[in-house]
Design a protein around this motif. Structure first.
Motif, PDB file in Angstrom:
ATOM      1  N   PRO A   1       0.798  -1.215   0.000  1.00 51.99           N
ATOM      2  CA  PRO A   1       0.000   0.000   0.000  1.00 51.99           C
ATOM      3  C   PRO A   1       0.832   1.267   0.000  1.00 51.99           C
ATOM      4  N   ASP A   2       2.115   1.157   0.443  1.00 48.39           N
ATOM      5  CA  ASP A   2       3.009   2.308   0.393  1.00 48.39           C
ATOM      6  C   ASP A   2       3.495   2.593  -1.014  1.00 48.39           C
ATOM      7  N   MET A   3       3.167   1.716  -1.965  1.00 52.09           N
ATOM      8  CA  MET A   3       3.613   1.904  -3.337  1.00 52.09           C
ATOM      9  C   MET A   3       2.829   3.022  -4.018  1.00 52.09           C
ATOM     10  N   PRO A   4       3.455   3.739  -4.936  1.00 53.20           N
ATOM     11  CA  PRO A   4       2.713   4.732  -5.727  1.00 53.20           C
ATOM     12  C   PRO A   4       1.664   4.055  -6.591  1.00 53.20           C
ATOM     13  N   ALA A   5       0.703   4.846  -7.041  1.00 53.60           N
ATOM     14  CA  ALA A   5      -0.376   4.294  -7.864  1.00 53.60           C
ATOM     15  C   ALA A   5       0.113   3.827  -9.222  1.00 53.60           C
ATOM     16  N   CYS A   6       1.280   4.311  -9.661  1.00 55.51           N
ATOM     17  CA  CYS A   6       1.817   3.909 -10.962  1.00 55.51           C
ATOM     18  C   CYS A   6       2.710   2.676 -10.863  1.00 55.51           C
ATOM     19  N   TYR A   7       2.685   1.977  -9.719  1.00 51.76           N
ATOM     20  CA  TYR A   7       3.484   0.751  -9.588  1.00 51.76           C
ATOM     21  C   TYR A   7       2.774  -0.400 -10.281  1.00 51.76           C
ATOM     22  N   HIS A   8       3.511  -1.133 -11.106  1.00 56.43           N
ATOM     23  CA  HIS A   8       2.985  -2.295 -11.821  1.00 56.43           C
ATOM     24  C   HIS A   8       4.008  -3.426 -11.714  1.00 56.43           C
ATOM     25  N   SER A   9       3.527  -4.582 -11.296  1.00 56.20           N
ATOM     26  CA  SER A   9       4.416  -5.734 -11.139  1.00 56.20           C
ATOM     27  C   SER A   9       4.629  -6.408 -12.497  1.00 56.20           C
ATOM     28  N   VAL A  10       5.509  -5.811 -13.299  1.00 51.30           N
ATOM     29  CA  VAL A  10       5.791  -6.304 -14.644  1.00 51.30           C
ATOM     30  C   VAL A  10       7.298  -6.329 -14.853  1.00 51.30           C
ATOM     31  N   SER A  11       7.710  -7.051 -15.874  1.00 52.23           N
ATOM     32  CA  SER A  11       9.130  -7.105 -16.224  1.00 52.23           C
ATOM     33  C   SER A  11       9.499  -5.919 -17.115  1.00 52.23           C
ATOM     34  N   ARG A  12      10.759  -5.871 -17.538  1.00 51.60           N
ATOM     35  CA  ARG A  12      11.225  -4.769 -18.381  1.00 51.60           C
ATOM     36  C   ARG A  12      10.480  -4.745 -19.717  1.00 51.60           C
ATOM     37  N   LEU A  13      10.371  -5.907 -20.368  1.00 49.36           N
ATOM     38  CA  LEU A  13       9.690  -5.987 -21.651  1.00 49.36           C
ATOM     39  C   LEU A  13       8.195  -5.726 -21.488  1.00 49.36           C
ATOM     40  N   GLU A  14       7.591  -6.281 -20.437  1.00 48.83           N
ATOM     41  CA  GLU A  14       6.166  -6.046 -20.205  1.00 48.83           C
ATOM     42  C   GLU A  14       5.879  -4.575 -19.913  1.00 48.83           C
ATOM     43  N   ALA A  15       6.819  -3.893 -19.260  1.00 49.10           N
ATOM     44  CA  ALA A  15       6.645  -2.466 -18.998  1.00 49.10           C
ATOM     45  C   ALA A  15       6.633  -1.668 -20.295  1.00 49.10           C
ATOM     46  N   GLU A  16       7.505  -2.012 -21.230  1.00 52.44           N
ATOM     47  CA  GLU A  16       7.512  -1.304 -22.513  1.00 52.44           C
ATOM     48  C   GLU A  16       6.220  -1.551 -23.286  1.00 52.44           C
ATOM     49  N   LEU A  17       5.740  -2.781 -23.264  1.00 49.57           N
ATOM     50  CA  LEU A  17       4.485  -3.080 -23.950  1.00 49.57           C
ATOM     51  C   LEU A  17       3.313  -2.361 -23.296  1.00 49.57           C
ATOM     52  N   LEU A  18       3.328  -2.287 -21.964  1.00 47.26           N
ATOM     53  CA  LEU A  18       2.252  -1.611 -21.248  1.00 47.26           C
ATOM     54  C   LEU A  18       2.258  -0.110 -21.535  1.00 47.26           C
ATOM     55  N   LEU A  19       3.438   0.491 -21.548  1.00 45.03           N
ATOM     56  CA  LEU A  19       3.533   1.920 -21.864  1.00 45.03           C
ATOM     57  C   LEU A  19       3.139   2.192 -23.315  1.00 45.03           C
ATOM     58  N   GLU A  20       3.414   1.257 -24.202  1.00 45.35           N
ATOM     59  CA  GLU A  20       3.024   1.422 -25.599  1.00 45.35           C
ATOM     60  C   GLU A  20       1.511   1.308 -25.756  1.00 45.35           C
ATOM     61  N   ARG A  21       0.908   0.376 -25.043  1.00 46.21           N
ATOM     62  CA  ARG A  21      -0.527   0.139 -25.177  1.00 46.21           C
ATOM     63  C   ARG A  21      -1.355   1.219 -24.479  1.00 46.21           C
ATOM     64  N   GLU A  22      -0.876   1.707 -23.351  1.00 47.04           N
ATOM     65  CA  GLU A  22      -1.622   2.707 -22.569  1.00 47.04           C
ATOM     66  C   GLU A  22      -0.944   4.075 -22.665  1.00 47.04           C
ATOM     67  N   ALA A  23      -0.551   4.455 -23.872  1.00 46.67           N
ATOM     68  CA  ALA A  23       0.187   5.714 -24.045  1.00 46.67           C
ATOM     69  C   ALA A  23      -0.660   6.919 -23.681  1.00 46.67           C
ATOM     70  N   LYS A  24      -1.978   6.851 -23.826  1.00 45.64           N
ATOM     71  CA  LYS A  24      -2.836   8.000 -23.545  1.00 45.64           C
ATOM     72  C   LYS A  24      -3.036   8.223 -22.047  1.00 45.64           C
ATOM     73  N   LYS A  25      -2.716   7.232 -21.208  1.00 46.40           N
ATOM     74  CA  LYS A  25      -2.941   7.351 -19.770  1.00 46.40           C
ATOM     75  C   LYS A  25      -1.693   7.766 -19.006  1.00 46.40           C
ATOM     76  N   GLY A  26      -0.539   7.644 -19.599  1.00 43.84           N
ATOM     77  CA  GLY A  26       0.697   8.018 -18.919  1.00 43.84           C
ATOM     78  C   GLY A  26       1.900   7.438 -19.643  1.00 43.84           C
ATOM     79  N   ASN A  27       3.092   7.928 -19.300  1.00 41.86           N
ATOM     80  CA  ASN A  27       4.312   7.470 -19.965  1.00 41.86           C
ATOM     81  C   ASN A  27       5.411   7.103 -18.980  1.00 41.86           C
ATOM     82  N   MET A  28       5.054   6.868 -17.703  1.00 45.15           N
ATOM     83  CA  MET A  28       6.059   6.489 -16.701  1.00 45.15           C
ATOM     84  C   MET A  28       5.428   5.542 -15.695  1.00 45.15           C
TER      85      MET A  28
END
Length: 399
Positions: A153-180
């Protein structure tokens, strides 16, 4: 039984084993089928497999033993077991005997940090238990050294339990919601910040965030940046980039209708039903319409009868047409021709002067319209004259 701590599934420790179990304590009157996850040294219970928030948590720190329950179940394939804790006993039911053996092995291995030898398991399953024991020992070691962050719960709201490659795919897919976003590090004792920006093409960057032994974190770059919490790490990056970096926050969807599960009293089948939540607004009464006042033209049409090709301006007065000179005849604008059946009543009497200038002047006749209304008496008189003329031509002695 501990209450829910407010953490979601992606914020829990590593899951060693999961599956459906029917749970019932000696205080409960009926058992409940729950999706159960063995995460770290605790059992987390969910209503359904797809749920994010757990409903109950059972800490295995008070574990005593886990044994088989040979009592008969209504499901012949199901296999029961008893989980004995220091302060209470829990009755669990696995789908089958093989699942019961695995649950006994994982719970015992994680709670006692050793693989039991009395269980009837395959070599591959024994290897899974040994891996779970090693992972749990490593987790406890990091937690005692202050390198393991378990309270998510101390984690920021933008914390996602993903790997390096999954993070890039997530940022690519959800580009309109944020970029970090913030994610776990590769070695397990650190974190990483992944960003995405467009410059001719998508550019991804990853920054390591390491936990300090004396407390706090720092961004591991050429000039390390110290931060008290992970929230400060994200705030620092947003502030120093003038808001160019936006934390990626994905909100979970909500239900659009209210539904509930109801059991049929006759056959006992469970079905999902929805409540009627639509409220139809009352209809607005129509505005009152003012009564229509008949115009003079409409009254004229109703009172007088016209033949085919008659127009509204060709209205005959009771006065003699010869009394009005043609030059003083008022010219009215032409209107639409109306086709009305001939009247059944007796025709009106008209006075007609054969020497009138109206009949002799062609210009005046043109101005009055293409046709004139001829009284019935004039038509009868003209018909009689034509008959006499025809007889005189046939028999000259009658003249």
């Amino acid at each position: 039984m501990a209450k829910r701590a407010g953490r979601q599934r992606n914020q829990l420790p590593t899951c060693y084993y999961e599956g459906y179990l029917e749970k019932r304590s000696f205080k409960d009157k009926a058992s409940r089928k729950l999706w159960t996850c063995l995460c770290g040294n605790a059992l987390f219970f969910f209503n359904e497999k797809r749920d994010i928030d757990y409903v109950e948590k059972l800490d295995l720190s008070g574990f005593v033993s886990i044994t088989d329950d040979c009592s008969q179940d209504h499901n012949l394939d199901a296999a029961r077991l008893n989980l004995h804790m220091k302060d209470e006993n829990i009755k669990l039911t696995a789908p089958n005997a093989e699942a019961r053996e695995l649950w006994k092995g994982f719970v015992y291995s994680v709670a006692q940090l050793s693989v039991p030898s009395y269980l009837n398991l395959l070599p591959g399953q024994v290897h899974m238990l040994k891996e779970a024991v090693e992972m749990e020992k490593e987790r406890i070691k990091k937690q005692s050294a202050g390198l393991y962050v378990s309270l998510k719960p101390d984690m920021p709201a933008c914390y996602h339990s993903v790997s390096r490659l999954e993070a890039e795919l997530l940022l690519e897919r959800e580009a309109k919601k944020g970029n970090m976003l913030l994610r776990p590090g590769r070695n397990g004792d650190s974190f990483a910040v992944s960003t995405r920006q467009d410059h001719d093409c998508a550019v991804f960057r990853h920054y390591r965030v390491t936990r300090r032994h004396d407390g706090g974190f720092y961004i591991d770059v050429e000039n390390p940046v110290s931060c008290s919490t992970l929230h400060d790490v994200i705030s620092y990056l947003v502030e120093k980039t003038d808001g160019v970096l936006i934390p990626l926050i994905i909100e979970e969807p909500y239900e659009k209708s209210i539904s509930f599960i109801r059991s049929d009293k006759e056959n006992g089948e469970m079905s999902i039903q929805e409540t009627i939540s639509k409220v139809v607004p009352p209809s607005v009464p129509p505005k009152p319409v003012a009564p229509m006042v008949p115009t003079p033209e409409k009254v004229l049409v109703e009172e007088e009868c016209f033949y085919l090709n008659d127009t509204l301006e060709e209205k005959e007065d009771n006065t003699d047409s010869s009394a009005v000179p043609p030059s003083q005849v008022e010219k009215k604008p032409s209107t639409v021709r109306i086709a009305i059946m001939p009247p059944t009543a007796a025709p009106r009497k008209f006075t007609h002067s054969p020497n009138s200038s109206t009949n002799s002047d062609p210009k005046t006749a043109t101005n009055m319209g293409p046709m004139r209304l001829i009284p019935l008496a004039a038509i009868t008189e003209l018909k009689q004259k034509l008959e006499k003329k025809t007889k005189s031509q046939e028999d000259p002695l009658l003249v």
